[in-house]
Design an enzyme around this catalytic site. Structure first.
Site, PDB file in Angstrom:
ATOM      1  N   ASP A   1      21.445  33.268  11.458  1.00 40.04           N
ATOM      2  CA  ASP A   1      20.185  32.672  11.903  1.00 40.04           C
ATOM      3  C   ASP A   1      20.128  31.209  11.462  1.00 40.04           C
ATOM      4  O   ASP A   1      20.237  30.911  10.267  1.00 40.04           O
ATOM      5  CB  ASP A   1      19.011  33.448  11.288  1.00 40.04           C
ATOM      6  CG  ASP A   1      17.682  33.123  11.951  1.00 40.04           C
ATOM      7  OD1 ASP A   1      17.497  31.957  12.364  1.00 40.04           O
ATOM      8  OD2 ASP A   1      16.830  34.020  12.043  1.00 40.04           O
TER       9      ASP A   1
ATOM     10  N   LYS B   1      13.421  25.393  12.339  1.00 39.53           N
ATOM     11  CA  LYS B   1      12.364  24.515  11.825  1.00 39.53           C
ATOM     12  C   LYS B   1      12.707  24.024  10.420  1.00 39.53           C
ATOM     13  O   LYS B   1      13.204  24.775   9.585  1.00 39.53           O
ATOM     14  CB  LYS B   1      11.033  25.269  11.810  1.00 39.53           C
ATOM     15  CG  LYS B   1      10.543  25.654  13.202  1.00 39.53           C
ATOM     16  CD  LYS B   1       9.219  26.384  13.140  1.00 39.53           C
ATOM     17  CE  LYS B   1       8.729  26.770  14.542  1.00 39.53           C
ATOM     18  NZ  LYS B   1       7.450  27.516  14.507  1.00 39.53           N
TER      19      LYS B   1
ATOM     20  N   ASP C   1      26.159  28.362  17.054  1.00 47.30           N
ATOM     21  CA  ASP C   1      25.923  27.693  18.336  1.00 47.30           C
ATOM     22  C   ASP C   1      24.794  26.674  18.208  1.00 47.30           C
ATOM     23  O   ASP C   1      24.254  26.222  19.212  1.00 47.30           O
ATOM     24  CB  ASP C   1      25.592  28.720  19.428  1.00 47.30           C
ATOM     25  CG  ASP C   1      24.323  29.489  19.140  1.00 47.30           C
ATOM     26  OD1 ASP C   1      23.874  29.504  17.960  1.00 47.30           O
ATOM     27  OD2 ASP C   1      23.757  30.087  20.075  1.00 47.30           O
TER      28      ASP C   1
ATOM     29  N   THR D   1      31.676  36.675  22.164  1.00 47.68           N
ATOM     30  CA  THR D   1      30.592  37.627  22.356  1.00 47.68           C
ATOM     31  C   THR D   1      29.885  37.396  23.695  1.00 47.68           C
ATOM     32  O   THR D   1      29.995  36.320  24.292  1.00 47.68           O
ATOM     33  CB  THR D   1      29.558  37.510  21.221  1.00 47.68           C
ATOM     34  OG1 THR D   1      28.924  36.217  21.308  1.00 47.68           O
ATOM     35  CG2 THR D   1      30.220  37.649  19.858  1.00 47.68           C
TER      36      THR D   1
END
Length: 236
Positions: free
Chosen positions: A133, A137, A169, A206
């Site tokens: 993750d 922010k 990514d 993926t």
């Protein structure tokens, strides 16, 4: 932690989700043979596998598609996955059972705890973390998994000349990863200073990644090597 004050990084955020029948079967029928818990104390790579190839650990394997593919394609190597998302663990175990894979084991626990309490030092030949993750922010950046203290923990579990492979990514997170890994004195960028590598064939692409490519999104892979003890002494 030195850079995170009193904030302790966790390797996950619990996500809700119902399990399918096959995922539930993976938990009930396959986990006893392929799963480990922290209550079992130290993980023994040699006793846990019938093969003696590379020791590969993946943190946060999601639904497990790429990890299953790697284990299936390299039956001589030992694969250990860590993931807390129960449907993902169930799906991986279901695939393990369906394909008859013998060289893949799992922990369904927080990776930080597993590394600290169960994984022996200098026991991992390849440690991979794909698409963690990015916490886009700025106020959430402290929640990013790849931080100096966590990387120190990872490096302590890598064998001499072991490799750390990351992929993301999100370009700002890639730059952050590059800075953190480059700052660790025991790691060497295999692609040269501040350089990324092309996706190696060993990392299956993926579905999420393929969709990103169609939308014009980039992917950044980083591959760092742990310096051997002799090399560490030379640069100290």
């Amino acid at each position: 932690m030195s850079e995170q004050s009193n904030y302790r990084i966790k390797s996950f955020v619990i996500r809700a989700g119902r399990m399918t029948e096959s995922q539930q079967k993976g938990w009930s029928s396959v986990f006893p043979a392929h799963g480990f818990t922290l209550s079992e104390k130290r993980f023994d790579w040699d006793r846990s596998f019938a093969v003696a190839g590379r020791r590969v650990l993946e943190i946060g394997f999601g639904m497990g598609d790429s990890l299953v593919a790697m284990a299936d394609q390299n039956p001589q190597d030992r694969y250990l996955g860590i993931e807390v998302h129960r449907p993902g663990v169930g799906k991986l175990l279901s695939e393990v059972d369906k394909r008859g894979i013998k060289n893949l084991k799992v922990f369904a626990e927080d990776a930080v705890q597993v590394l600290e309490e169960a994984i022996p030092q200098e026991s991992i030949d390849l440690l991979q973390i794909f698409f963690p993750d990015p916490w886009h922010k700025k106020r959430h950046h402290k929640r990013r998994l790849i931080q100096p203290d966590f990387v120190e923990l990872l490096v302590s579990r890598l064998s001499p000349s072991g490799h750390l492979h990351l992929a993301t990514d999100w370009q700002p997170y890639a730059a952050h990863m590059m800075d953190v890994l480059s700052a660790n004195a025991l790691l060497l960028n295999t692609a040269g200073q501040n350089n990324y590598i092309a996706r190696p064939e060993s990392r299956p692409e993926t579905k999420f990644e393929r969709r990103g490519h169609r939308l014009g999104h980039g992917v950044w892979d980083l591959l760092f090597e742990k310096k051997s003890h002799d090399a560490s002494r030379l640069v100290s």
